[in-house]
Design a protein around this motif. Structure first.
Motif, mmCIF file in Angstrom:
data_model
loop_
_atom_site.group_PDB
_atom_site.id
_atom_site.type_symbol
_atom_site.label_atom_id
_atom_site.label_comp_id
_atom_site.label_asym_id
_atom_site.label_seq_id
_atom_site.Cartn_x
_atom_site.Cartn_y
_atom_site.Cartn_z
ATOM 1 N N ALA A 99 -38.152 -43.445 -29.502
ATOM 2 C CA ALA A 99 -37.239 -44.304 -29.389
ATOM 3 C C ALA A 99 -36.155 -44.840 -28.167
ATOM 4 O O ALA A 99 -35.298 -45.177 -29.068
ATOM 5 N N GLU A 100 -37.072 -45.550 -27.138
ATOM 6 C CA GLU A 100 -36.339 -46.047 -26.684
ATOM 7 C C GLU A 100 -37.070 -47.726 -27.265
ATOM 8 O O GLU A 100 -36.399 -48.144 -26.456
ATOM 9 N N TYR A 101 -37.617 -47.560 -27.629
ATOM 10 C CA TYR A 101 -38.677 -49.156 -28.268
ATOM 11 C C TYR A 101 -38.399 -49.219 -29.403
ATOM 12 O O TYR A 101 -37.945 -49.041 -30.545
ATOM 13 N N ARG A 116 -36.134 -51.963 -36.370
ATOM 14 C CA ARG A 116 -35.493 -50.123 -35.651
ATOM 15 C C ARG A 116 -36.221 -49.337 -34.716
ATOM 16 O O ARG A 116 -37.315 -49.597 -34.104
ATOM 17 N N PRO A 117 -35.943 -48.117 -34.103
ATOM 18 C CA PRO A 117 -36.489 -47.627 -33.208
ATOM 19 C C PRO A 117 -37.666 -46.822 -33.393
ATOM 20 O O PRO A 117 -38.119 -46.576 -34.688
ATOM 21 N N TRP A 124 -47.660 -49.069 -29.478
ATOM 22 C CA TRP A 124 -47.000 -49.795 -28.165
ATOM 23 C C TRP A 124 -46.726 -50.879 -28.514
ATOM 24 O O TRP A 124 -47.677 -51.957 -28.551
ATOM 25 N N PRO A 125 -45.008 -51.783 -28.731
ATOM 26 C CA PRO A 125 -44.380 -52.449 -28.295
ATOM 27 C C PRO A 125 -44.734 -54.014 -27.589
ATOM 28 O O PRO A 125 -45.106 -53.929 -26.388
ATOM 29 N N ARG A 126 -45.747 -55.495 -28.427
ATOM 30 C CA ARG A 126 -45.812 -56.083 -27.640
ATOM 31 C C ARG A 126 -44.629 -56.507 -26.655
ATOM 32 O O ARG A 126 -43.434 -56.918 -27.487
#
Length: 266
Positions: A99-101, A116-117, A124-126
Motif C-alpha cells: 500500500a506504500e506504492y 492506485r495503491p 514490484w513497481p519500476r
C-alpha cells in the motif's frame, strides 16, 4: 613473361608470410584495466552449500536495504509483493508494504489511465517508466534490474558483495577516473557509474543489527539470491528426498536380486 611475373609475386608473398611467422614481434602492452581488476572476494551465507537454508532475519534486513537504498534506481521486476511472505513477512505486513506504492491502472468508469495503491498480487513497481528515463536520470547509465542479477553475473553472490564493499579502495597513482564515474576494482572496467551506495548507519534495522557497510552488503546480497531463486530451498529438499528414495530403491533392488538368484549356482 606472365609466368615469371606470377612466380615473382608468389615468391614475394611466401617471403612476406615467412617473415611474419619467423620474425619475433614486440610484446603487446598489458591492458591496465585487466591489471587493476580484482576477482570477487569469498563470502559465505547460511544458504550456502547443498544443505543450506535462507536466514529469514537476514532476508528481511536485505529487503530493507533494497527498499531504502537500491530501489531508487534498480527494479525488481520479477518479484510480486506477495512473494515477501516467503521471507517471513505476514499477510498484513505484505499488504501494508504494498500500500506504500502506487501502480498504474485503468479507471473502469472512464477508461483513463490512473494510479492506485498496490496490492499483494502486483509486481514490484519500476523506478523509471522506461530505459530512456532511467538513462536520463543516471548520467546515461542504465541501472540493471536486480531480480536475476545473482544468476546473471559470474560468481554472482561474491561479485555483488565485493562490488558493494569495493568503493573504499583508491585508484593507483597515475590512473585517472573519468568524470562521472567511480573507481571500483571489482567492476569489469574498474570505472562504474554507480556512486558508493552504502554508508555506515545509512538505515536502521528493525532487529537492532548494526548497519555497517559489510553487514548491509551481505544482507542485500542474500536477499537478491532469494529473489533470483525463491524456490532454492524447495528444490534442495526435493533433491535430497529423491536421493534418499533412489538409495532405498537401490538397496531393495540389490536384495531382490540376491533372493531371486540365491538358488542358482554359477
Amino acid at each position: 613473361m606472365v609466368r615469371l611475373i606470377g612466380m615473382a609475386i608468389g615468391a614475394i608473398f611466401v617471403f612476406v608470410l615467412a617473415w611474419a611467422a619467423l620474425v619475433p614481434r614486440e610484446a603487446a602492452a598489458p591492458d591496465p584495466v585487466k591489471l587493476l581488476h580484482k576477482e570477487p572476494r569469498e563470502v559465505s551465507f547460511a544458504h550456502s552449500g547443498p544443505f543450506g537454508t535462507f536466514d529469514r532475519a537476514q532476508l528481511q534486513r536485505g529487503f530493507a536495504v533494497y527498499k531504502q537504498v537500491c530501489s531508487a534506481c534498480h527494479g525488481l521486476y520479477h518479484i510480486h509483493f506477495r512473494n515477501l511472505e516467503d521471507i517471513g513477512f505476514s499477510e498484513a505486513e505484505v499488504k501494508a508494504i504494498a500500500a506504500e506504492y502506487e501502480v498504474p491502472a485503468i479507471d473502469p468508469n472512464t477508461g483513463e489511465a490512473i494510479t492506485r495503491p498496490a496490492i499483494p498480487s502486483d509486481k514490484w513497481p519500476r523506478p523509471f517508466p522506461n530505459e530512456t528515463a532511467a538513462r536520463a536520470a543516471n548520467n546515461n547509465a542504465y541501472p540493471p534490474d536486480l531480480s536475476l542479477i545473482i544468476k546473471a553475473r559470474k560468481n554472482g553472490e561474491a561479485y555483488v558483495y565485493s562490488l558493494l564493499t569495493g568503493y573504499g579502495e583508491e585508484p593507483p597513482a597515475g590512473f585517472e577516473v573519468p568524470d562521472g564515474l567511480n573507481y571500483n576494482p571489482y567492476f569489469h572496467s574498474v570505472n562504474i557509474a554507480m556512486a558508493q551506495p552504502l554508508m555506515v548507519d545509512q538505515i536502521e534495522y528493525a532487529d537492532g543489527t548494526k548497519a555497517t557497510v559489510d553487514q548491509m552488503a551481505k544482507d542485500v546480497t542474500a536477499f537478491l539470491r532469494w529473489a533470483a531463486e525463491p524456490e532454492l530451498e524447495r528444490r534442495r529438499q526435493a533433491g535430497i528426498a529423491t536421493l534418499i528414495f533412489l538409495a532405498i530403491l537401490t538397496v531393495l533392488a540389490w536384495l531382490s536380486y540376491r533372493r531371486v538368484w540365491a538358488g542358482v549356482q554359477h
